[in-house]
Write a protein that holds these residues in place. Structure first.
Motif, short mmCIF file in Angstrom:
data_model
loop_
_atom_site.label_atom_id
_atom_site.label_comp_id
_atom_site.label_asym_id
_atom_site.label_seq_id
_atom_site.Cartn_x
_atom_site.Cartn_y
_atom_site.Cartn_z
N VAL B 8 0.87 -1.17 0.00
CA VAL B 8 0.00 0.00 0.00
C VAL B 8 0.91 1.22 0.00
N SER B 9 0.75 2.08 -0.98
CA SER B 9 1.58 3.27 -1.03
C SER B 9 0.72 4.52 -0.88
N VAL B 10 1.23 5.45 -0.10
CA VAL B 10 0.51 6.70 0.12
C VAL B 10 1.47 7.84 -0.18
N ILE B 11 1.10 8.68 -1.13
CA ILE B 11 1.97 9.80 -1.49
C ILE B 11 1.13 11.08 -1.53
N GLY B 12 1.65 12.14 -0.96
CA GLY B 12 0.91 13.41 -1.02
C GLY B 12 1.40 14.38 0.02
N LEU B 62 -11.16 -2.60 -1.88
CA LEU B 62 -10.23 -1.89 -1.01
C LEU B 62 -9.67 -0.66 -1.74
N GLN B 63 -9.32 -0.87 -3.00
CA GLN B 63 -8.79 0.24 -3.80
C GLN B 63 -9.82 1.35 -3.92
N ASP B 64 -11.08 0.97 -4.06
CA ASP B 64 -12.16 1.97 -4.13
C ASP B 64 -12.18 2.82 -2.87
N GLN B 65 -12.09 2.13 -1.73
CA GLN B 65 -12.12 2.86 -0.45
C GLN B 65 -10.92 3.81 -0.34
N PHE B 66 -9.77 3.30 -0.79
CA PHE B 66 -8.57 4.14 -0.76
C PHE B 66 -8.73 5.36 -1.68
N ASN B 78 -2.50 3.71 -3.21
CA ASN B 78 -2.65 2.56 -4.10
C ASN B 78 -2.31 1.27 -3.40
N ILE B 79 -2.97 0.22 -3.83
CA ILE B 79 -2.58 -1.10 -3.36
C ILE B 79 -2.21 -1.95 -4.58
#
Lengths: 453, 91
Positions: B8-12, B62-66, B78-79
């Protein structure tokens, strides 16, 4: 093994910011067993077999795309060259088959179906002749059917009768689609030394040496290579080759994984990865811009061929190490209309047709997606094809011609083809005639290297 | 059951509560986190999580929720299955 944070970042940056994508997953399907003396059966067999084999292709590819977070841009099908199974069919029936292929492609939701093809590098069978006659109309009444014709090989020489015919076919195909800027020609490629497992259109077909069905993958990442080079502004040319090689390696690894997963889920053998740097009109997704980053003020200037040769070789080296089965064309594509840098080169008068021809000596394919003036004669088109074929034949490499004489348009005008096909400035051709040369017909004999056994 | 990991990557842009909100979604789905690493890279918050998704077929959901969360916070979340990272960086 644990993956490091910076490796994750690198992958994510390549995919999300630098346009790394799987350009195409192509299912090759043999249609040899569809042959039937009765045309209705043949037609139905083709439709049934394609829809049966590729029924799940789109769904599976899309699922893999989502799970791995890497976009697959096109889902495609390549088939046995149709001329091989046409038998006694008439021209009208051959056109009917093109429509059937189109119908199958639309039903399956695939972007293109390639293999409306004939291999006539040495001679023509009855089926080949029928297919060639049908080509202009078949391409203008269908949307997703792609055609290719092999008119020469290093082993057989160049079939100049076929070359002469192709000039006329291209011209007619352009006329038939003049309200779409000659779009039919964008789906037709004339080959010397074609490869049987190439997943890229318009030249994809499922060759005689291939199995029943197979999954081939085409990967592309000019944007990734460009960004990698931009981070090393002071690198010398050996370092540049190294950077491209390493980048190509990573791109190919991603392609091989995705290809194998798709093949496994479809229960088909995995064929090859074609690692080609194929540009798109997206920002920074340009082969020409890589050449400019290497140090050319504008693509087409002196040094272009050396830079292209360096890049093409580095791409092949990186790819060959990364995958067990690298195939297809695996190198740099230089389509004009699909590459913003190429378009700019032509508009700035840096890039010319002769330079593009010379570039094809050291890159993957050939004259690709080039718009020509509408008044170009069939003999001139044949002359262009003959020149390209000769380059391929002598250098034992694939070369191709995909040119679009745009009806009613003159040099310098801009034409839009839409979608992945992009837009191109119309180029002029040499005004002197090749008529007599082309009219002679016959064959150009294979060069002596045919006797290497 | 076959091992199956995802990243799971989180960028921002950095802000309060990113980790809490992302891990909450995972906890709701009973997804175990195996590893977390996080840095600030050129003003950008970047977080990587290795999670256990063995036997799970609902990655789409899960991707939708993210995506929803990402839109709300101005982040890219993203997953992706882990193999893609392994393939590209390990011989």
């Amino acid at each position: 093994m644990k993956i490091a944070h910076n490796e994750m970042i690198e992958t994510i940056r390549m995919i999300q910011m630098e346009n790394l994508d799987i350009r195409t997953v192509t299912m090759g399907i043999s249609l040899h067993d569809c042959a039937d003396a009765d045309f209705a059966n043949l037609n139905q067999n083709i439709y049934n077999k394609i829809t049966r084999y590729a029924g799940e292709l789109k769904a599976v590819a899309e699922a893999v795309e989502r799970e791995y977070g890497i976009p697959i841009i096109n889902k495609r099908i390549s088939i046995t060259p149709i001329a091989e199974i046409l038998g006694n069919a008439s021209k009208e029936q051959a056109i009917e088959i093109a429509k059937t292929l189109d119908k199958a492609a639309i039903k399956l939701g695939v972007d293109f179906i390639g293999g409306y093809s004939a291999l006539v590098h040495k001679g023509m069978t009855k089926g080949d002749e029928t297919l060639l006659d049908a080509l202009p109309e078949a391409l203008s009444v269908t949307e997703r059917v792609c055609a290719s014709v092999s008119i020469g090989t290093t082993r057989a020489g160049i079939n100049m009768d076929a070359v002469a015919k192709m000039g006329m076919i291209i011209k007619e195909a352009a006329e038939r689609t003049k309200d779409q800027n000659g779009l039919a020609c964008a789906k037709l490629v004339v080959f010397c030394n074609p490869v049987e497992d190439n997943p890229f259109m318009a030249g994809a077909f499922h060759g005689t040496g291939e199995g029943e069905a197979v999954i081939n993958v085409g990967v592309s990442g000019p944007g990734v290579v460009l960004s990698a080079l931009k981070r090393h502004d002071d690198a010398n040319l050996s370092d540049i080759s190294e950077i491209i090689k390493k980048t190509a390696f990573k791109i190919t690894r991603a392609g091989e994984l995705i290809g194998r997963v798709v093949a496994e889920r479809l229960k088909l053998p995995f064929g090859i990865v074609d690692l080609s740097l194929a540009p798109t009109n997206a920002m920074n997704d340009s082969v020409a811009e890589i050449l400019e980053e290497i140090g050319l003020e504008r693509v087409g200037t002196h040094g272009t061929i050396a830079a292209l040769a360096l890049m093409n070789d580095a791409v092949k080296k990186g790819g060959a190490m990364a995958s067990s089965f690298v195939g297809g064309l695996s190198g740099a594509f230089i389509p004009v209309s699909e590459d913003n840098g190429m378009i700019r080169g032509i508009m700035d008068n840096s890039l010319t047709l002769p330079k593009l021809e010379a570039m094809t000596c050291v890159c993957s394919v050939g004259l690709d997606m080039i718009a020509l003036t509408g008044d170009v004669t069939p003999a001139t088109l044949s002359g262009i094809i003959a020149d390209e074929a000769a380059i391929g034949m002598i250098n034992k490499k694939t070369t191709a011609v995909r040119v679009i004489p745009v009806p009613g348009k003159g040099e310098g005008e801009m034409v839009e083809f839409g979608g992945l096909l992009g837009r191109a400035p119309v180029m002029g051709v040499n005004p002197y005639s090749s008529e007599k040369f082309i009219k002679r017909g016959g064959r150009i004999a294979a060069p002596l290297q045919a006797l290497i056994n | 059951m076959r091992e199956r990991h995802a990243v799971v990557s989180v960028i921002g842009k950095d802000q309060v509560g990113i980790i809490a909100k992302v891990t909450n979604i995972l906890a709701d789905k009973q997804i175990n986190i195996l590893d977390i690493s996080q840095t600030i890279l050129q003003d950008f918050f970047t977080m990587m999580m290795l999670v256990d998704v063995a036997g799970r077929e609902d990655l789409d959901q899960l991707q939708d929720q993210f995506n929803h969360l990402g839109d709300a916070l101005g982040l890219k979340i993203n997953i992706q299955l882990e193999e893609i990272f392994q393939a590209m960086h390990r011989v």
